[in-house]
Scaffold this active site. Structure first.
Site, PDB file in Angstrom:
ATOM      1  N   HIS A   1     -50.441 -74.811  17.724  1.00 46.16           N
ATOM      2  CA  HIS A   1     -49.576 -75.876  17.210  1.00 46.16           C
ATOM      3  C   HIS A   1     -48.964 -76.602  18.400  1.00 46.16           C
ATOM      4  O   HIS A   1     -48.191 -76.029  19.162  1.00 46.16           O
ATOM      5  CB  HIS A   1     -48.472 -75.292  16.331  1.00 46.16           C
TER       6      HIS A   1
ATOM      7  N   GLY B   1     -43.651 -76.442  21.189  1.00 41.93           N
ATOM      8  CA  GLY B   1     -42.243 -76.406  20.810  1.00 41.93           C
ATOM      9  C   GLY B   1     -42.105 -76.360  19.307  1.00 41.93           C
ATOM     10  O   GLY B   1     -43.074 -76.563  18.558  1.00 41.93           O
TER      11      GLY B   1
ATOM     12  N   GLY C   1     -40.152 -80.703  15.008  1.00 40.42           N
ATOM     13  CA  GLY C   1     -39.018 -81.615  15.070  1.00 40.42           C
ATOM     14  C   GLY C   1     -38.370 -81.725  16.431  1.00 40.42           C
ATOM     15  O   GLY C   1     -37.389 -82.455  16.593  1.00 40.42           O
ATOM     16  N   VAL C   2     -38.886 -81.025  17.451  1.00 39.47           N
ATOM     17  CA  VAL C   2     -38.265 -81.061  18.775  1.00 39.47           C
ATOM     18  C   VAL C   2     -38.594 -82.357  19.518  1.00 39.47           C
ATOM     19  O   VAL C   2     -37.907 -82.720  20.481  1.00 39.47           O
ATOM     20  CB  VAL C   2     -38.684 -79.829  19.605  1.00 39.47           C
ATOM     21  N   GLY C   3     -39.661 -83.057  19.094  1.00 40.53           N
ATOM     22  CA  GLY C   3     -39.972 -84.341  19.723  1.00 40.53           C
ATOM     23  C   GLY C   3     -41.323 -84.399  20.421  1.00 40.53           C
ATOM     24  O   GLY C   3     -41.546 -85.273  21.262  1.00 40.53           O
ATOM     25  N   LYS C   4     -42.250 -83.509  20.084  1.00 40.62           N
ATOM     26  CA  LYS C   4     -43.557 -83.494  20.750  1.00 40.62           C
ATOM     27  C   LYS C   4     -44.346 -84.770  20.469  1.00 40.62           C
ATOM     28  O   LYS C   4     -44.869 -85.404  21.385  1.00 40.62           O
ATOM     29  CB  LYS C   4     -44.358 -82.279  20.287  1.00 40.62           C
ATOM     30  N   SER C   5     -44.438 -85.146  19.191  1.00 37.15           N
ATOM     31  CA  SER C   5     -45.237 -86.317  18.829  1.00 37.15           C
ATOM     32  C   SER C   5     -44.600 -87.605  19.357  1.00 37.15           C
ATOM     33  O   SER C   5     -45.301 -88.516  19.810  1.00 37.15           O
ATOM     34  CB  SER C   5     -45.402 -86.398  17.306  1.00 37.15           C
TER      35      SER C   5
ATOM     36  N   GLU D   1     -48.334 -88.031  13.900  1.00 33.64           N
ATOM     37  CA  GLU D   1     -47.343 -87.987  12.815  1.00 33.64           C
ATOM     38  C   GLU D   1     -45.958 -88.184  13.408  1.00 33.64           C
ATOM     39  O   GLU D   1     -45.481 -87.362  14.203  1.00 33.64           O
ATOM     40  CB  GLU D   1     -47.400 -86.648  12.082  1.00 33.64           C
TER      41      GLU D   1
ATOM     42  N   ARG E   1     -33.974 -74.530  38.358  1.00 31.28           N
ATOM     43  CA  ARG E   1     -33.570 -75.778  38.994  1.00 31.28           C
ATOM     44  C   ARG E   1     -34.378 -76.088  40.251  1.00 31.28           C
ATOM     45  O   ARG E   1     -34.310 -77.201  40.766  1.00 31.28           O
ATOM     46  CB  ARG E   1     -32.077 -75.707  39.351  1.00 31.28           C
TER      47      ARG E   1
END
Length: 310
Positions: A138, A153, A156-160, A201, A242
């Protein structure tokens, strides 16, 4: 692992069936091809019976010089229960002893007009692709400056959305939501499921066709996966890397690839961060490691300070 039979080779390469038709559904379990030259000479001690056997002009010419009794004996040993198929190249005339033994043991004998070397290369490539290990992940796969970046991820985390922004910046989408991954040697090749090829999507917009919107240059049918970038919601309690000196990795189909974790929160431009991660990976492959150089400079400064104190 997918099931492959001699019947698949017949259909894909338009091969002619000469004998042993009852065995065309025998499973082929190996992508390696064998040219049984030494077996024609009578040495079967290490005969790789589970491989597809290719008979070229050299093997057939040598076989014709054998005595009648030797011919039948050699072909009986060549056509074992485990042999998935025997293919003659160059449209060669098939020895009658081979046809007889093949029919007795149910070993399919096939023929092609292609030259021996070319035929071996094409069949090997076909079998490696069909028999290699596969899995589905996925995530989103994007080609960034020639680097295959797998974005993972939670939903809804923002991959697309990140992938869409990357496409707008000139990079190419391979797959969204589900990435089919196939092992090829030491590499991982990613491709989209046929149903969702070229589609993204986007929540609030729905399904969009990337190739229609941005052109054929915005998509790729497959890509070697070089790095994985995991997107996760920012956790104030978590200590994020970091410097980037110690690299993490992720194992997919027994192959390890570098893994980076990017925390997501409002104000962070994920597309730029992912793009920079891909460029930085390219630099590392060229021998330029900014984190390592910084660490060495810092060590030099500390050592110089210690000497001055002394």
């Amino acid at each position: 692992m997918a099931k492959v039979t001699a019947n698949d080779l017949i259909k894909h390469f338009n091969l002619e069936i000469l004998a042993g038709e009852e065995g065309i559904h025998r499973p082929i379990t190996m992508s390696d091809i064998s040219r049984p030259g030494i077996e024609m000479a009578g040495f079967f001690t290490y005969y790789p019976a589970r491989r597809i056997q290719i008979l070229g002009r050299t093997e057939v010419s040598f076989f014709q010089q054998l005595k009648s009794k030797e011919k039948k004996e050699r072909m009986d040993k060549l056509c074992t229960y485990d042999t998935p198929g025997i293919i003659l190249s160059r449209g060669l005339v098939t020895p009658p002893e081979l046809l007889e033994s093949a029919n007795e043991n149910g070993v399919p004998v096939l023929r092609s007009d292609i030259t021996t070397t070319r035929l071996i290369g094409q069949i090997t490539t076909f079998l490696e692709a069909r028999l290699s290990k596969t899995t589905a992940v996925h995530g989103v796969l994007v080609d960034i400056y020639g680097i295959g970046v797998l974005l993972t991820g939670a939903s809804g985390v923002g991959k697309s959305e990140t992938a869409l922004d990357l496409v707008r910046r000139g990079h190419r989408l391979v797959a969204d939501d589900s990435v089919e991954i196939r092992q090829q040697g030491d590499s991982l090749m990613g491709s989209p499921p046929e149903l969702i090829k070229h589609l993204l999507e986007i929540r609030g917009l729905g399904i969009i066709d990337v190739m229609t919107l941005f052109g054929a240059g915005a998509v790729r049918p497959f890509k070697k996966i070089s790095i994985s970038i995991h997107l996760e919601l920012w956790d104030e309690k978590k200590a994020y890397d970091r410097l980037g000196i110690e690299e993490a990795s992720i194992s997919i189909l027994d192959t390890d690839i570098p893994k980076y974790t990017i925390p997501v929160r409002p104000g962070r431009n994920l597309a730029v961060l992912v793009e920079v991660a891909a460029m930085n990976f390219r630099l590392k492959r060229m021998g330029i490691n900014a984190a390592q150089e910084f660490s060495e400079r810092l060590t030099d400064v500390i050592e110089e300070g210690d000497r001055e104190d002394f």
